[in-house]
Enzyme design. Structure first.
Site, PDB file in Angstrom:
ATOM      1  N   HIS A 239       0.810  -1.220   0.000  1.00 10.24           N
ATOM      2  CA  HIS A 239       0.000   0.000   0.000  1.00 10.24           C
ATOM      3  C   HIS A 239       0.841   1.267   0.000  1.00 10.24           C
ATOM      4  O   HIS A 239       0.392   2.313  -0.476  1.00 10.24           O
ATOM      5  CB  HIS A 239      -0.945  -0.009   1.205  1.00 10.24           C
ATOM      6  CG  HIS A 239      -2.062  -1.007   1.076  1.00 10.24           C
ATOM      7  ND1 HIS A 239      -3.206  -0.742   0.370  1.00 10.24           N
ATOM      8  CD2 HIS A 239      -2.184  -2.275   1.533  1.00 10.24           C
ATOM      9  CE1 HIS A 239      -4.015  -1.784   0.412  1.00 10.24           C
ATOM     10  NE2 HIS A 239      -3.417  -2.743   1.112  1.00 10.24           N
ATOM     11  N   GLU A 271      -8.897   5.138  -6.160  1.00  9.60           N
ATOM     12  CA  GLU A 271      -7.994   5.399  -7.277  1.00  9.60           C
ATOM     13  C   GLU A 271      -8.686   6.169  -8.404  1.00  9.60           C
ATOM     14  O   GLU A 271      -8.210   6.173  -9.540  1.00  9.60           O
ATOM     15  CB  GLU A 271      -7.424   4.083  -7.813  1.00  9.60           C
ATOM     16  CG  GLU A 271      -8.441   3.133  -8.406  1.00  9.60           C
ATOM     17  CD  GLU A 271      -9.051   2.178  -7.378  1.00  9.60           C
ATOM     18  OE1 GLU A 271      -9.513   1.102  -7.782  1.00  9.60           O
ATOM     19  OE2 GLU A 271      -9.057   2.509  -6.174  1.00  9.60           O
TER      20      GLU A 271
END
Length: 358
Positions: A239, A271
């Site tokens: 991450h 995203e």
């Protein structure tokens, strides 16, 4: 299934005549609390309420994905809230309000004291005026009268100076408080990872941009883009690298839009990013986004610690042009539909809304 759709299906004839219609939303929210095991605290309830009312399509999609996948943890809920609603720390806001309240009480107290000083000064003047009006005053009486008036004036001037000092202090404190509130407001509209507008900031800025475009009678387009295979990036590299990708993309988009007057980008959530292109019709916006996509495709991602090649970043995007009847939500929804088509067509491409293909 999307929770918002499930909820709408529940509002049938059985709910009619059972009180305020929003009670059904309350019941649906209660069911979500039972399903997730989350504590029914105000931040969670507000998020559930917006989701179930269907007033925030992007939030509803994110909530539905979380609920269908692994349920919804408190950490995920707080992240969704930060992404979609922004965040001002409750403790900071409470401290600012308490400070402002305390300053207001102090000022009120000083103003009350000043009123008493003015009344006292007024009585002193009236008393001396009565003595002068009575006549038959000796020179020593007149001198005493003058001294008493001077004393009253000196007391009044001192009170005025104290009040001026208090007012200056309150003014400085108010300026500091306003600066803190403005900073908090900016934070509430800014995504801390990328530095771009978050969803709350986007919705406000996009609404203003739509009004300006309509008033000026110029076109405006909006693009919704999604980083391709972002889950694979997180799974393969972690991450921390995923966050770096999002941070880099935010900077990349900002740099690409510098020459496009009035254009701006924002992080829509996860995203997903939104680009607003005032003055651009659909065809022009399509070329602009294709240029950005191609430029990004030429970038090679490397790990900063050892220079290891991590691959390239690509995105899929959908573009919609503003219509006279559009709301912020309907405009983004059409861009989202075009994005969905781009992803189904193989990703790493930019497609216009369906109407733009006719």
């Amino acid at each position: 299934m999307d929770q918002a759709v499930r909820f709408e299906a529940q509002l049938g004839d059985a709910e009619k005549g059972l009180g305020h219609p929003d009670l059904a939303v309350f019941d649906a929210a209660r069911s979500l609390f039972v399903e997730t095991g989350l504590s029914p605290e105000p931040p969670a309830y507000e998020l559930f309420w917006l989701h179930l009312k269907g007033e925030d399509p992007a939030l509803s999609r994110a909530m539905a994905r979380a609920l269908e996948k692994d349920g919804l943890t408190k950490a995920q809920l707080l992240e969704l809230r930060r992404q979609h609603l922004g965040e001002i720390a409750a403790g900071d806001l409470h401290d600012m309000v308490a400070h402002a309240h305390g300053a207001a009480l102090k000022l009120a107290e000083r103003l009350g004291g000043s009123r008493e000083e003015i009344a006292l000064h007024d009585r002193a003047i009236l008393t001396e005026d009565d003595r002068l009006a009575a006549g038959k005053l000796s020179p020593s009486d007149i001198l005493a009268c003058i001294k008493r008036l001077r004393t009253a004036n000196a007391r009044m001037l001192a009170a005025n100076r104290r009040l001026e000092s208090d007012l200056e202090q309150v003014s400085r404190e108010n300026a500091t408080l306003i600066e803190k509130l403005e900073t908090a407001e900016r934070k509430a509209k800014t995504d801390p990872l990328t530095g771009l507008l978050n969803r709350r900031g986007l919705m406000e800025s996009l609404r203003r941009a739509m009004v300006a475009a309509a008033d000026a009678r110029v076109p405006m387009s909006v693009a919704l883009l999604d980083v391709d295979h972002f889950k694979q990036i997180n799974d393969q590299w972690g991450h921390a690298i995923g966050d770096e990708v999002l941070r880099y993309l935010g900077t990349f988009l900002t740099n690409c839009l510098k020459k496009a007057e009035g254009s701006f980008s924002s992080r829509f959530g996860g995203e997903e990013f939104v680009i607003v292109l005032p003055g651009m019709a659909l065809a022009t916006a399509l070329k602009a986004l294709e240029t950005i996509r191609a430029a990004l495709a030429r970038q090679v991602m490397r790990r900063a610690s050892d220079g290891a090649r991590l691959g390239k970043i690509s995105f899929s995007a959908g573009i919609a042009q503003m219509r006279a009847s559009d709301t912020v939500e309907s405009l983004i929804d059409r861009a989202d539909a075009a994005l969905y088509t781009a992803k189904r067509a193989g990703r790493d491409r930019v497609l216009p809304e369906r109407a733009g293909l006719d």
